[in-house]
Scaffold this motif. Structure first.
Motif, PDB file in Angstrom:
ATOM      1  N   GLU A 177       9.659   9.027  55.308  1.00 44.91           N
ATOM      2  CA  GLU A 177      10.434   9.885  54.422  1.00 44.91           C
ATOM      3  C   GLU A 177       9.484  10.765  53.636  1.00 44.91           C
ATOM      4  O   GLU A 177       8.324  10.426  53.420  1.00 44.91           O
ATOM      5  CB  GLU A 177      11.304   9.053  53.477  1.00 44.91           C
ATOM      6  N   THR A 178       9.963  11.920  53.211  1.00 47.65           N
ATOM      7  CA  THR A 178       9.134  12.900  52.518  1.00 47.65           C
ATOM      8  C   THR A 178       8.927  12.483  51.065  1.00 47.65           C
ATOM      9  O   THR A 178       9.876  12.102  50.378  1.00 47.65           O
ATOM     10  CB  THR A 178       9.785  14.291  52.580  1.00 47.65           C
ATOM     11  N   ARG A 179       7.675  12.546  50.618  1.00 51.95           N
ATOM     12  CA  ARG A 179       7.340  12.216  49.234  1.00 51.95           C
ATOM     13  C   ARG A 179       6.600  13.395  48.601  1.00 51.95           C
ATOM     14  O   ARG A 179       5.745  14.028  49.228  1.00 51.95           O
ATOM     15  CB  ARG A 179       6.433  10.972  49.173  1.00 51.95           C
ATOM     16  N   THR A 180       6.935  13.678  47.357  1.00 52.38           N
ATOM     17  CA  THR A 180       6.247  14.708  46.576  1.00 52.38           C
ATOM     18  C   THR A 180       5.474  14.000  45.477  1.00 52.38           C
ATOM     19  O   THR A 180       6.068  13.325  44.631  1.00 52.38           O
ATOM     20  CB  THR A 180       7.242  15.706  45.971  1.00 52.38           C
ATOM     21  N   VAL A 181       4.146  14.152  45.488  1.00 48.78           N
ATOM     22  CA  VAL A 181       3.284  13.323  44.647  1.00 48.78           C
ATOM     23  C   VAL A 181       2.278  14.197  43.900  1.00 48.78           C
ATOM     24  O   VAL A 181       1.758  15.178  44.446  1.00 48.78           O
ATOM     25  CB  VAL A 181       2.522  12.288  45.502  1.00 48.78           C
ATOM     26  N   GLU A 182       2.019  13.823  42.650  1.00 44.53           N
ATOM     27  CA  GLU A 182       0.914  14.404  41.885  1.00 44.53           C
ATOM     28  C   GLU A 182      -0.254  13.422  41.992  1.00 44.53           C
ATOM     29  O   GLU A 182      -0.257  12.380  41.343  1.00 44.53           O
ATOM     30  CB  GLU A 182       1.340  14.606  40.435  1.00 44.53           C
ATOM     31  N   PRO A 183      -1.247  13.719  42.841  1.00 54.08           N
ATOM     32  CA  PRO A 183      -2.295  12.738  43.150  1.00 54.08           C
ATOM     33  C   PRO A 183      -3.295  12.568  42.012  1.00 54.08           C
ATOM     34  O   PRO A 183      -3.750  13.542  41.422  1.00 54.08           O
ATOM     35  CB  PRO A 183      -2.966  13.333  44.392  1.00 54.08           C
ATOM     36  N   TRP A 184      -3.641  11.310  41.723  1.00 52.10           N
ATOM     37  CA  TRP A 184      -4.573  11.003  40.643  1.00 52.10           C
ATOM     38  C   TRP A 184      -5.936  10.569  41.168  1.00 52.10           C
ATOM     39  O   TRP A 184      -6.948  11.103  40.756  1.00 52.10           O
ATOM     40  CB  TRP A 184      -3.996   9.893  39.762  1.00 52.10           C
ATOM     41  N   ALA A 185      -5.955   9.577  42.054  1.00 55.72           N
ATOM     42  CA  ALA A 185      -7.243   9.019  42.487  1.00 55.72           C
ATOM     43  C   ALA A 185      -7.086   8.331  43.829  1.00 55.72           C
ATOM     44  O   ALA A 185      -6.006   7.866  44.199  1.00 55.72           O
ATOM     45  CB  ALA A 185      -7.762   8.021  41.449  1.00 55.72           C
ATOM     46  N   LEU A 186      -8.220   8.273  44.575  1.00 57.57           N
ATOM     47  CA  LEU A 186      -8.303   7.556  45.839  1.00 57.57           C
ATOM     48  C   LEU A 186      -9.248   6.374  45.673  1.00 57.57           C
ATOM     49  O   LEU A 186     -10.248   6.474  44.962  1.00 57.57           O
ATOM     50  CB  LEU A 186      -8.824   8.472  46.950  1.00 57.57           C
ATOM     51  N   GLU A 187      -8.941   5.294  46.337  1.00 57.38           N
ATOM     52  CA  GLU A 187      -9.838   4.137  46.268  1.00 57.38           C
ATOM     53  C   GLU A 187      -9.736   3.329  47.552  1.00 57.38           C
ATOM     54  O   GLU A 187      -8.650   3.175  48.132  1.00 57.38           O
ATOM     55  CB  GLU A 187      -9.498   3.254  45.075  1.00 57.38           C
ATOM     56  N   CYS A 188     -10.886   2.824  47.992  1.00 53.34           N
ATOM     57  CA  CYS A 188     -10.951   1.984  49.185  1.00 53.34           C
ATOM     58  C   CYS A 188     -10.908   0.526  48.747  1.00 53.34           C
ATOM     59  O   CYS A 188     -11.679   0.105  47.875  1.00 53.34           O
ATOM     60  CB  CYS A 188     -12.225   2.272  49.971  1.00 53.34           C
ATOM     61  N   TRP A 189     -10.023  -0.250  49.357  1.00 57.68           N
ATOM     62  CA  TRP A 189      -9.884  -1.663  49.002  1.00 57.68           C
ATOM     63  C   TRP A 189      -9.578  -2.455  50.262  1.00 57.68           C
ATOM     64  O   TRP A 189      -8.636  -2.159  50.977  1.00 57.68           O
ATOM     65  CB  TRP A 189      -8.771  -1.837  47.969  1.00 57.68           C
ATOM     66  N   ARG A 190     -10.434  -3.443  50.554  1.00 60.80           N
ATOM     67  CA  ARG A 190     -10.283  -4.293  51.736  1.00 60.80           C
ATOM     68  C   ARG A 190     -10.180  -3.469  53.019  1.00 60.80           C
ATOM     69  O   ARG A 190      -9.368  -3.757  53.908  1.00 60.80           O
ATOM     70  CB  ARG A 190      -9.087  -5.221  51.595  1.00 60.80           C
ATOM     71  N   GLY A 191     -11.013  -2.423  53.115  1.00 58.39           N
ATOM     72  CA  GLY A 191     -11.078  -1.627  54.333  1.00 58.39           C
ATOM     73  C   GLY A 191     -10.005  -0.574  54.495  1.00 58.39           C
ATOM     74  O   GLY A 191      -9.957   0.109  55.516  1.00 58.39           O
ATOM     75  N   HIS A 192      -9.141  -0.423  53.491  1.00 54.32           N
ATOM     76  CA  HIS A 192      -8.078   0.573  53.575  1.00 54.32           C
ATOM     77  C   HIS A 192      -8.146   1.501  52.364  1.00 54.32           C
ATOM     78  O   HIS A 192      -8.490   1.075  51.266  1.00 54.32           O
ATOM     79  CB  HIS A 192      -6.693  -0.100  53.620  1.00 54.32           C
ATOM     80  N   TRP A 193      -7.786   2.785  52.595  1.00 54.24           N
ATOM     81  CA  TRP A 193      -7.752   3.761  51.512  1.00 54.24           C
ATOM     82  C   TRP A 193      -6.357   3.847  50.922  1.00 54.24           C
ATOM     83  O   TRP A 193      -5.355   3.820  51.652  1.00 54.24           O
ATOM     84  CB  TRP A 193      -8.177   5.139  52.021  1.00 54.24           C
ATOM     85  N   TYR A 194      -6.304   3.962  49.582  1.00 54.20           N
ATOM     86  CA  TYR A 194      -5.041   4.057  48.863  1.00 54.20           C
ATOM     87  C   TYR A 194      -5.093   5.258  47.913  1.00 54.20           C
ATOM     88  O   TYR A 194      -6.147   5.594  47.369  1.00 54.20           O
ATOM     89  CB  TYR A 194      -4.766   2.789  48.056  1.00 54.20           C
ATOM     90  N   LEU A 195      -3.933   5.873  47.727  1.00 50.51           N
ATOM     91  CA  LEU A 195      -3.774   6.972  46.781  1.00 50.51           C
ATOM     92  C   LEU A 195      -2.862   6.517  45.653  1.00 50.51           C
ATOM     93  O   LEU A 195      -1.782   5.967  45.900  1.00 50.51           O
ATOM     94  CB  LEU A 195      -3.154   8.189  47.475  1.00 50.51           C
ATOM     95  N   ALA A 196      -3.295   6.730  44.428  1.00 52.89           N
ATOM     96  CA  ALA A 196      -2.436   6.494  43.263  1.00 52.89           C
ATOM     97  C   ALA A 196      -2.017   7.836  42.707  1.00 52.89           C
ATOM     98  O   ALA A 196      -2.809   8.786  42.652  1.00 52.89           O
ATOM     99  CB  ALA A 196      -3.176   5.691  42.198  1.00 52.89           C
ATOM    100  N   GLY A 197      -0.762   7.933  42.286  1.00 55.68           N
ATOM    101  CA  GLY A 197      -0.280   9.187  41.739  1.00 55.68           C
ATOM    102  C   GLY A 197       1.126   9.045  41.189  1.00 55.68           C
ATOM    103  O   GLY A 197       1.708   7.956  41.181  1.00 55.68           O
ATOM    104  N   TYR A 198       1.654  10.166  40.730  1.00 52.20           N
ATOM    105  CA  TYR A 198       2.998  10.207  40.150  1.00 52.20           C
ATOM    106  C   TYR A 198       3.962  10.706  41.208  1.00 52.20           C
ATOM    107  O   TYR A 198       3.848  11.835  41.699  1.00 52.20           O
ATOM    108  CB  TYR A 198       3.013  11.117  38.934  1.00 52.20           C
ATOM    109  N   ASP A 199       4.906   9.861  41.591  1.00 42.30           N
ATOM    110  CA  ASP A 199       5.920  10.211  42.575  1.00 42.30           C
ATOM    111  C   ASP A 199       7.059  10.944  41.856  1.00 42.30           C
ATOM    112  O   ASP A 199       7.796  10.350  41.066  1.00 42.30           O
ATOM    113  CB  ASP A 199       6.443   8.939  43.245  1.00 42.30           C
ATOM    114  N   ARG A 200       7.192  12.220  42.126  1.00 42.59           N
ATOM    115  CA  ARG A 200       8.205  13.028  41.429  1.00 42.59           C
ATOM    116  C   ARG A 200       9.621  12.584  41.765  1.00 42.59           C
ATOM    117  O   ARG A 200      10.512  12.619  40.916  1.00 42.59           O
ATOM    118  CB  ARG A 200       8.024  14.503  41.786  1.00 42.59           C
TER     119      ARG A 200
END
Length: 317
Positions: free
Chosen positions: A174-197
């Motif tokens: 599904e389509t998500r509109t996000v204001e991205p804050w930071a990227l971080e690698c954890w346990r071999g996977h990359w994650y994006l944290a941000g504000y989901d509009r």
């Protein structure tokens, strides 16, 4: 920053750095094409004052000098705008080299190599090999997801993005509109944290579940960016890492090794199944669903119900 404005600021900086005497507004206007195209004196004055303030904010030291005739001139002396020589001891150089080495298998490999070349020119000790051995462990940050680079740039430039995201329990993205804050690698996977509009709240997204292209949007952020973006803590919470209870599951033999690594107790049941006791925290139901028919939740009843509901949602599409 628009290309036209960036070019105008660069031209103004070059004029101020290249002159041996203060230049008046009139002289600067005649030297820079964008100022010549200004519609009126007021328009030029406003543009020049903004540009001057922007250059000072960027760190350029601009002096204002008044000559004997009372005319104000501007210049940026080279000695006032020259950075001090960079000196690094062996430990600092090794740390920078190690950081650059981490990115050699990622999309930032070119940028890392270029940065090290500049450090060499600025005084990086010649006897330090940034790419030399740093011990038995070889540091690497895997970056295989195509979404990494556009999201990294969007985080840096504070630009909202739109992408298609497939949750672990969903059959379709599904389509998500996000204001991205930071990227971080954890346990071999990359994650994006941000504000989901669309949800009006903070969310964390696993990059491997982003499908298609990441599209940037022109409008700015609408939600404040936290001083500290706790990507890892949020992911740990959703993965059950902060659990204070236990869950009992049946796991097919030879499957679910991540679950086995977390298990506090393991008992062979026979017939190709094992019984595991694992930490139970927020988000464990979503994680268990990923293992499909290899996992059966025994207890607690609420976790079993949550997993069944998620599986039914996936089956319905």
């Amino acid at each position: 920053m628009a290309i036209a404005k960036a070019e105008r600021l660069m031209n103004l900086a070059l004029c101020l750095l290249g002159t041996r005497r203060p230049l008046s507004k009139r002289e600067l206007r005649g030297s820079i094409e964008a100022y010549l195209e200004a519609g009126s004196d007021d328009s030029f004055n406003r543009m020049f004052e903004r540009d001057k303030d922007d250059l000072r904010e960027l760190g350029l030291v601009i002096e204002t000098v008044e000559n004997i005739e009372g005319e104000v001139g501007y210049l940026a002396r080279r000695d006032s705008n020259r950075l001090p020589a960079i000196t690094l001891d062996a430990e600092e150089a090794a740390a920078l080299g190690l950081a650059a080495k981490v990115w050699q298998q990622a999309r930032l490999a070119g940028a890392a190599s270029g940065a090290l070349q500049k450090l060499r020119a600025a005084g990086l000790p010649e006897d330090v090999d940034p790419y030399g051995s740093h011990g038995a462990l070889e540091p690497r940050i895997p970056v295989h997801e195509a979404a990494f680079e556009p999201l990294m740039l969007a985080c840096r430039d504070r630009r909202p993005v739109v992408f298609d995201y497939r949750k672990a329990t969903a059959a379709r993205p599904e389509t998500r509109t996000v204001e991205p804050w930071a990227l971080e690698c954890w346990r071999g996977h990359w994650y994006l944290a941000g504000y989901d509009r669309d949800r009006g709240a903070e969310r964390v997204f696993r990059l491997s579940r982003i499908t298609g292209k990441v599209r940037a949007r022109g409008a700015g952020f609408t939600a404040p960016v936290p001083d500290v973006v706790t990507v890892r803590e949020t992911v740990r919470g959703w993965a059950g890492e902060t659990a204070d209870r236990s869950a009992l599951i049946r796991l097919r033999a030879g499957a679910g090794y991540p679950l086995r690594a977390k298990a506090t107790k393991v008992r062979e049941l026979g017939d190709g199944w094992d019984e595991l006791e694992i930490p139970y925290g927020h988000g464990l139901d979503a994680w268990l669903v990923e293992f499909g028919p290899d996992v059966v939740v025994l207890e607690p009843a609420e976790l079993r119900a949550d997993v069944v509901d998620r599986l039914r949602a996936v089956a319905k599409g």
